[in-house]
Design a protein around this motif. Structure first.
Motif, PDB file in Angstrom:
ATOM      1  N   LYS A 193      40.908  42.609  35.864  1.00 41.74           N
ATOM      2  CA  LYS A 193      40.177  41.626  35.365  1.00 41.74           C
ATOM      3  C   LYS A 193      39.118  42.282  34.290  1.00 41.74           C
ATOM      4  O   LYS A 193      38.158  43.072  34.802  1.00 41.74           O
ATOM      5  CB  LYS A 193      39.457  40.809  36.095  1.00 41.74           C
ATOM      6  CG  LYS A 193      38.593  39.583  35.553  1.00 41.74           C
ATOM      7  CD  LYS A 193      38.006  38.853  36.804  1.00 41.74           C
ATOM      8  CE  LYS A 193      37.090  37.781  36.054  1.00 41.74           C
ATOM      9  NZ  LYS A 193      36.691  36.749  37.332  1.00 41.74           N
ATOM     10  N   GLY A 194      39.396  42.466  33.190  1.00 41.43           N
ATOM     11  CA  GLY A 194      38.569  43.313  31.978  1.00 41.43           C
ATOM     12  C   GLY A 194      38.799  44.696  32.620  1.00 41.43           C
ATOM     13  O   GLY A 194      39.821  45.239  32.528  1.00 41.43           O
ATOM     14  N   SER A 195      37.858  45.525  32.749  1.00 37.03           N
ATOM     15  CA  SER A 195      38.001  46.874  33.098  1.00 37.03           C
ATOM     16  C   SER A 195      37.871  46.857  34.407  1.00 37.03           C
ATOM     17  O   SER A 195      37.746  48.213  34.965  1.00 37.03           O
ATOM     18  CB  SER A 195      36.768  47.765  32.235  1.00 37.03           C
ATOM     19  OG  SER A 195      35.590  47.110  32.634  1.00 37.03           O
ATOM     20  N   GLN A 196      37.497  45.838  35.443  1.00 37.83           N
ATOM     21  CA  GLN A 196      37.463  46.078  36.740  1.00 37.83           C
ATOM     22  C   GLN A 196      39.012  45.826  37.379  1.00 37.83           C
ATOM     23  O   GLN A 196      39.709  45.084  37.105  1.00 37.83           O
ATOM     24  CB  GLN A 196      36.696  45.048  37.289  1.00 37.83           C
ATOM     25  CG  GLN A 196      35.088  45.084  36.902  1.00 37.83           C
ATOM     26  CD  GLN A 196      34.466  46.240  37.285  1.00 37.83           C
ATOM     27  OE1 GLN A 196      34.781  46.785  38.437  1.00 37.83           O
ATOM     28  NE2 GLN A 196      33.971  46.949  36.423  1.00 37.83           N
ATOM     29  N   LEU A 197      39.236  46.707  38.671  1.00 39.34           N
ATOM     30  CA  LEU A 197      40.244  46.549  39.268  1.00 39.34           C
ATOM     31  C   LEU A 197      39.910  46.170  40.793  1.00 39.34           C
ATOM     32  O   LEU A 197      38.889  46.425  41.312  1.00 39.34           O
ATOM     33  CB  LEU A 197      40.748  47.912  39.535  1.00 39.34           C
ATOM     34  CG  LEU A 197      42.193  47.919  40.432  1.00 39.34           C
ATOM     35  CD1 LEU A 197      43.399  47.042  39.900  1.00 39.34           C
ATOM     36  CD2 LEU A 197      42.673  49.429  40.609  1.00 39.34           C
TER      37      LEU A 197
ATOM     38  N   VAL B 150      33.957  41.633  47.549  1.00 39.96           N
ATOM     39  CA  VAL B 150      33.371  40.891  46.605  1.00 39.96           C
ATOM     40  C   VAL B 150      33.394  39.491  47.110  1.00 39.96           C
ATOM     41  O   VAL B 150      32.531  38.629  47.058  1.00 39.96           O
ATOM     42  CB  VAL B 150      34.631  40.319  45.371  1.00 39.96           C
ATOM     43  CG1 VAL B 150      34.145  39.276  44.453  1.00 39.96           C
ATOM     44  CG2 VAL B 150      34.701  41.658  44.759  1.00 39.96           C
ATOM     45  N   THR B 151      34.210  39.106  48.418  1.00 40.53           N
ATOM     46  CA  THR B 151      34.168  38.045  49.169  1.00 40.53           C
ATOM     47  C   THR B 151      33.371  38.327  50.250  1.00 40.53           C
ATOM     48  O   THR B 151      33.067  39.596  50.498  1.00 40.53           O
ATOM     49  CB  THR B 151      35.778  37.339  49.473  1.00 40.53           C
ATOM     50  OG1 THR B 151      36.356  38.462  49.852  1.00 40.53           O
ATOM     51  CG2 THR B 151      36.153  36.980  48.181  1.00 40.53           C
ATOM     52  N   ASP B 152      33.146  37.289  51.149  1.00 41.46           N
ATOM     53  CA  ASP B 152      32.088  37.648  52.532  1.00 41.46           C
ATOM     54  C   ASP B 152      33.048  38.635  53.390  1.00 41.46           C
ATOM     55  O   ASP B 152      34.187  38.125  53.801  1.00 41.46           O
ATOM     56  CB  ASP B 152      32.210  36.279  53.062  1.00 41.46           C
ATOM     57  CG  ASP B 152      31.267  36.477  54.559  1.00 41.46           C
ATOM     58  OD1 ASP B 152      30.625  37.225  54.851  1.00 41.46           O
ATOM     59  OD2 ASP B 152      30.979  35.095  54.889  1.00 41.46           O
TER      60      ASP B 152
ATOM     61  N   GLN C 230      36.444  50.857  42.523  1.00 44.78           N
ATOM     62  CA  GLN C 230      36.514  52.078  41.337  1.00 44.78           C
ATOM     63  C   GLN C 230      37.445  53.152  41.399  1.00 44.78           C
ATOM     64  O   GLN C 230      37.473  54.051  42.289  1.00 44.78           O
ATOM     65  CB  GLN C 230      35.023  52.511  41.434  1.00 44.78           C
ATOM     66  CG  GLN C 230      34.085  51.442  41.206  1.00 44.78           C
ATOM     67  CD  GLN C 230      33.820  50.847  40.337  1.00 44.78           C
ATOM     68  OE1 GLN C 230      34.169  51.092  39.159  1.00 44.78           O
ATOM     69  NE2 GLN C 230      33.654  49.569  40.419  1.00 44.78           N
ATOM     70  N   LEU C 231      38.342  53.275  40.342  1.00 44.17           N
ATOM     71  CA  LEU C 231      39.378  54.147  40.520  1.00 44.17           C
ATOM     72  C   LEU C 231      38.860  55.777  40.520  1.00 44.17           C
ATOM     73  O   LEU C 231      39.538  56.474  40.881  1.00 44.17           O
ATOM     74  CB  LEU C 231      40.377  53.837  39.304  1.00 44.17           C
ATOM     75  CG  LEU C 231      41.625  53.014  39.725  1.00 44.17           C
ATOM     76  CD1 LEU C 231      42.500  52.724  38.542  1.00 44.17           C
ATOM     77  CD2 LEU C 231      42.211  53.061  41.079  1.00 44.17           C
TER      78      LEU C 231
END
Length: 172
Positions: free
Chosen positions: A62-66, A91-93, A82-83
């Motif tokens: 998503k965009g520059s995020q993995l 990101v989720t709980d 972060q590669l």
């Protein structure tokens, strides 16, 4: 295999058998350069570091995020990775994975991840194909849909599969 920033990568895993409870070592390999990055999942309670997070992760760029969607049911569980460093944060709980990833049952089947997510701009959501296991010889595909904010997931019914038998197509 998945694309991130136009570069093909592969996600792989190896069982780490020396530390009970047994878990997996997750790696992402750049298929152009061959560089391997070990993913390090961050937990607020490091005593829970070695949890079973399964092996059916689904990559999402998503965009520059993995991101990796670790589970889709009964709860959506998403990691941002972060590669460059291999660091992954929830990101989720995080509490949704406190007891490891359990494969949920839909009737006699188990629904799991499969393909990488593909974004659809018109509907502002991601699509992918998962697989259900009915027995060791019978798996079926199903559609999954994820909202772009990672809060809603829809899991579809089995996709009908056909098999060629002497020139004729038969439903299996």
């Amino acid at each position: 295999c998945f694309l991130h920033d136009g570069i093909p990568y592969a996600l792989s895993w190896t069982p780490r058998l020396e530390i009970p409870p047994y878990d997996f070592c997750y790696n992402v390999t750049n298929l152009i350069t061959g560089k391997v990055t070990e993913l390090k999942v961050q937990f607020s309670d490091q005593s829970e570091k070695y949890r079973d997070l399964g092996k059916n992760w689904m990559a999402l760029s998503k965009g520059s995020q993995l991101y990796f969607v670790v589970s889709i049911e009964p709860n959506i569980s998403v990691l941002k990775c972060q590669l460059e460093t291999g660091e992954c944060t929830w990101v989720t709980d995080e509490s949704l994975v406190n007891n490891g990833i359990k494969v949920s049952n839909a009737g006699s089947s188990a629904s799991r991840g499969g393909t990488s997510w593909m974004y659809n701009k018109e509907h502002d959501c991601y699509y992918g194909l998962g697989h259900r296991t009915y027995n060791s010889h019978y798996h079926t595909a199903f559609l999954y849909v994820l909202s772009s904010d990672f809060k809603k997931v829809r899991i579809g019914p089995d996709i009908t599969t056909y098999c060629s038998n002497q020139g004729e197509w038969k439903h299996i």
